[in-house]
Design a protein around this motif. Structure first.
Motif, PDB file in Angstrom:
ATOM      1  N   ASP A   9     -17.613   5.731 -17.585  1.00  0.00           N
ATOM      2  CA  ASP A   9     -16.256   6.134 -17.920  1.00  0.00           C
ATOM      3  C   ASP A   9     -15.397   4.869 -18.044  1.00  0.00           C
ATOM      4  OD1 ASP A   9     -13.417   6.718 -17.265  1.00  0.00           O
ATOM      5  OD2 ASP A   9     -14.140   8.779 -17.099  1.00  0.00           O
ATOM      6  N   ASP A  10     -14.873   4.614 -19.244  1.00  0.00           N
ATOM      7  CA  ASP A  10     -14.107   3.391 -19.482  1.00  0.00           C
ATOM      8  C   ASP A  10     -12.845   3.314 -18.632  1.00  0.00           C
ATOM      9  OD1 ASP A  10     -15.848   2.244 -21.351  1.00  0.00           O
ATOM     10  OD2 ASP A  10     -14.937   3.361 -23.011  1.00  0.00           O
ATOM     11  N   ASP A  11     -12.182   4.444 -18.436  1.00  0.00           N
ATOM     12  CA  ASP A  11     -10.966   4.441 -17.614  1.00  0.00           C
ATOM     13  C   ASP A  11     -11.284   4.112 -16.159  1.00  0.00           C
ATOM     14  OD1 ASP A  11      -9.383   5.076 -19.817  1.00  0.00           O
ATOM     15  OD2 ASP A  11      -9.478   7.235 -19.432  1.00  0.00           O
ATOM     16  N   LEU A  13     -13.903   2.474 -15.085  1.00  0.00           N
ATOM     17  CA  LEU A  13     -14.352   1.089 -15.055  1.00  0.00           C
ATOM     18  C   LEU A  13     -13.165   0.133 -15.076  1.00  0.00           C
ATOM     19  CD1 LEU A  13     -16.913  -0.695 -15.063  1.00  0.00           C
ATOM     20  CD2 LEU A  13     -16.716  -0.738 -17.557  1.00  0.00           C
ATOM     21  N   SER A  14     -12.190   0.435 -15.914  1.00  0.00           N
ATOM     22  CA  SER A  14     -10.990  -0.395 -16.008  1.00  0.00           C
ATOM     23  C   SER A  14     -10.204  -0.387 -14.703  1.00  0.00           C
ATOM     24  CB  SER A  14     -10.117   0.103 -17.160  1.00  0.00           C
ATOM     25  OG  SER A  14      -8.935  -0.637 -17.239  1.00  0.00           O
ATOM     26  N   GLU A  15     -10.066   0.795 -14.116  1.00  0.00           N
ATOM     27  CA  GLU A  15      -9.347   0.900 -12.847  1.00  0.00           C
ATOM     28  C   GLU A  15     -10.082   0.165 -11.739  1.00  0.00           C
ATOM     29  OE1 GLU A  15      -7.239   4.221  -9.965  1.00  0.00           O
ATOM     30  OE2 GLU A  15      -8.384   4.902 -11.697  1.00  0.00           O
ATOM     31  N   ALA A  16     -11.404   0.310 -11.707  1.00  0.00           N
ATOM     32  CA  ALA A  16     -12.205  -0.387 -10.700  1.00  0.00           C
ATOM     33  C   ALA A  16     -12.077  -1.902 -10.858  1.00  0.00           C
ATOM     34  CB  ALA A  16     -13.666   0.037 -10.803  1.00  0.00           C
ATOM     35  N   ALA A  17     -12.080  -2.382 -12.099  1.00  0.00           N
ATOM     36  CA  ALA A  17     -11.940  -3.819 -12.346  1.00  0.00           C
ATOM     37  C   ALA A  17     -10.594  -4.326 -11.839  1.00  0.00           C
ATOM     38  CB  ALA A  17     -12.095  -4.116 -13.833  1.00  0.00           C
ATOM     39  N   GLU A  18      -9.565  -3.536 -12.043  1.00  0.00           N
ATOM     40  CA  GLU A  18      -8.229  -3.923 -11.574  1.00  0.00           C
ATOM     41  C   GLU A  18      -8.203  -3.981 -10.042  1.00  0.00           C
ATOM     42  OE1 GLU A  18      -3.739  -2.111 -11.590  1.00  0.00           O
ATOM     43  OE2 GLU A  18      -5.017  -1.703 -13.319  1.00  0.00           O
ATOM     44  N   ILE A  19      -8.775  -2.987  -9.403  1.00  0.00           N
ATOM     45  CA  ILE A  19      -8.791  -2.926  -7.942  1.00  0.00           C
ATOM     46  C   ILE A  19      -9.626  -4.055  -7.360  1.00  0.00           C
ATOM     47  CG2 ILE A  19      -9.634  -1.574  -5.967  1.00  0.00           C
ATOM     48  CD1 ILE A  19      -8.921   0.952  -7.686  1.00  0.00           C
ATOM     49  N   LEU A  20     -10.786  -4.290  -7.957  1.00  0.00           N
ATOM     50  CA  LEU A  20     -11.725  -5.279  -7.433  1.00  0.00           C
ATOM     51  C   LEU A  20     -11.421  -6.705  -7.886  1.00  0.00           C
ATOM     52  CD1 LEU A  20     -14.937  -3.148  -7.968  1.00  0.00           C
ATOM     53  CD2 LEU A  20     -13.901  -3.723  -5.762  1.00  0.00           C
ATOM     54  N   GLY A  21     -10.579  -6.840  -8.895  1.00  0.00           N
ATOM     55  CA  GLY A  21     -10.246  -8.171  -9.406  1.00  0.00           C
ATOM     56  C   GLY A  21     -11.365  -8.813 -10.205  1.00  0.00           C
ATOM     57  N   THR A  22     -12.172  -7.990 -10.843  1.00  0.00           N
ATOM     58  CA  THR A  22     -13.290  -8.505 -11.633  1.00  0.00           C
ATOM     59  C   THR A  22     -12.907  -8.585 -13.105  1.00  0.00           C
ATOM     60  OG1 THR A  22     -14.169  -6.256 -11.744  1.00  0.00           O
ATOM     61  CG2 THR A  22     -15.075  -7.701 -10.042  1.00  0.00           C
ATOM     62  N   LYS A  23     -13.639  -9.405 -13.841  1.00  0.00           N
ATOM     63  CA  LYS A  23     -13.314  -9.634 -15.250  1.00  0.00           C
ATOM     64  C   LYS A  23     -14.289  -8.961 -16.209  1.00  0.00           C
ATOM     65  CE  LYS A  23      -9.999 -12.704 -14.425  1.00  0.00           C
ATOM     66  NZ  LYS A  23      -8.772 -12.086 -14.024  1.00  0.00           N
ATOM     67  N   THR A  24     -15.558  -8.890 -15.829  1.00  0.00           N
ATOM     68  CA  THR A  24     -16.557  -8.336 -16.732  1.00  0.00           C
ATOM     69  C   THR A  24     -17.036  -6.975 -16.242  1.00  0.00           C
ATOM     70  OG1 THR A  24     -18.467  -9.303 -15.597  1.00  0.00           O
ATOM     71  CG2 THR A  24     -17.377 -10.677 -17.269  1.00  0.00           C
ATOM     72  N   LYS A  25     -17.608  -6.216 -17.156  1.00  0.00           N
ATOM     73  CA  LYS A  25     -18.151  -4.910 -16.790  1.00  0.00           C
ATOM     74  C   LYS A  25     -19.265  -5.063 -15.760  1.00  0.00           C
ATOM     75  CE  LYS A  25     -17.067  -2.729 -21.202  1.00  0.00           C
ATOM     76  NZ  LYS A  25     -17.605  -2.093 -22.417  1.00  0.00           N
ATOM     77  N   LYS A  26     -20.119  -6.034 -15.989  1.00  0.00           N
ATOM     78  CA  LYS A  26     -21.236  -6.273 -15.070  1.00  0.00           C
ATOM     79  C   LYS A  26     -20.722  -6.608 -13.678  1.00  0.00           C
ATOM     80  CE  LYS A  26     -25.103  -9.446 -14.347  1.00  0.00           C
ATOM     81  NZ  LYS A  26     -25.856 -10.586 -14.886  1.00  0.00           N
ATOM     82  N   THR A  28     -17.866  -5.864 -12.413  1.00  0.00           N
ATOM     83  CA  THR A  28     -17.189  -4.694 -11.867  1.00  0.00           C
ATOM     84  C   THR A  28     -18.184  -3.709 -11.276  1.00  0.00           C
ATOM     85  OG1 THR A  28     -15.376  -4.938 -13.442  1.00  0.00           O
ATOM     86  CG2 THR A  28     -15.617  -2.791 -12.382  1.00  0.00           C
ATOM     87  N   VAL A  29     -19.232  -3.415 -12.011  1.00  0.00           N
ATOM     88  CA  VAL A  29     -20.248  -2.475 -11.520  1.00  0.00           C
ATOM     89  C   VAL A  29     -20.924  -3.028 -10.274  1.00  0.00           C
ATOM     90  CG1 VAL A  29     -22.456  -1.361 -12.062  1.00  0.00           C
ATOM     91  CG2 VAL A  29     -20.610  -1.395 -13.763  1.00  0.00           C
ATOM     92  N   ASN A  30     -21.304  -4.303 -10.290  1.00  0.00           N
ATOM     93  CA  ASN A  30     -21.959  -4.897  -9.125  1.00  0.00           C
ATOM     94  C   ASN A  30     -21.025  -4.924  -7.914  1.00  0.00           C
ATOM     95  OD1 ASN A  30     -24.530  -5.365 -10.176  1.00  0.00           O
ATOM     96  ND2 ASN A  30     -23.865  -7.247 -11.157  1.00  0.00           N
ATOM     97  N   ALA A  31     -19.761  -5.269  -8.121  1.00  0.00           N
ATOM     98  CA  ALA A  31     -18.802  -5.298  -7.014  1.00  0.00           C
ATOM     99  C   ALA A  31     -18.572  -3.892  -6.457  1.00  0.00           C
ATOM    100  CB  ALA A  31     -17.483  -5.915  -7.471  1.00  0.00           C
ATOM    101  N   ALA A  32     -18.503  -2.909  -7.339  1.00  0.00           N
ATOM    102  CA  ALA A  32     -18.299  -1.523  -6.888  1.00  0.00           C
ATOM    103  C   ALA A  32     -19.494  -1.037  -6.064  1.00  0.00           C
ATOM    104  CB  ALA A  32     -18.058  -0.611  -8.085  1.00  0.00           C
ATOM    105  N   LEU A  33     -20.696  -1.343  -6.509  1.00  0.00           N
ATOM    106  CA  LEU A  33     -21.892  -0.951  -5.760  1.00  0.00           C
ATOM    107  C   LEU A  33     -21.928  -1.624  -4.399  1.00  0.00           C
ATOM    108  CD1 LEU A  33     -24.536  -1.072  -8.640  1.00  0.00           C
ATOM    109  CD2 LEU A  33     -23.598   0.973  -7.536  1.00  0.00           C
TER     110      LEU A  33
END
Length: 69
Positions: A9-11, A13-26, A28-33
């Motif tokens: 889900d792009d939305d 993923l975008s929200e998770a990136a903002e929360i986690l402070g990550t720049k790339t999709k990869k 973001t996913v790794n930080a979330a896991l």
């Protein structure tokens, strides 16, 4: 490291990136896991701490004669 191709889900993923402070999709996913795994470990530790409290393992701390001054 595993290669995994999934639709996300792009939305979310975008929200998770903002929360986690990550720049790339990869990243973001790794930080979330990693965050989910850490959260589970913290919850387990909290449960273990609560169980110790229920058993009275910390009652000695309530005795003023055992306090350091």
């Amino acid at each position: 490291m595993s290669n995994l191709y999934v639709e996300v889900d792009d939305d979310a993923l975008s929200e998770a990136a903002e929360i986690l402070g990550t720049k790339t999709k990869k990243d973001t996913v790794n930080a979330a896991l990693l965050e989910v795994a850490k959260r589970r470990r913290r919850l387990k530790a909290l449960d273990e701490l609560a169980a110790k409290g229920e058993r009275g393992d910390f009652d000695v701390l309530l005795d003023n004669e055992n306090c350091r001054r």
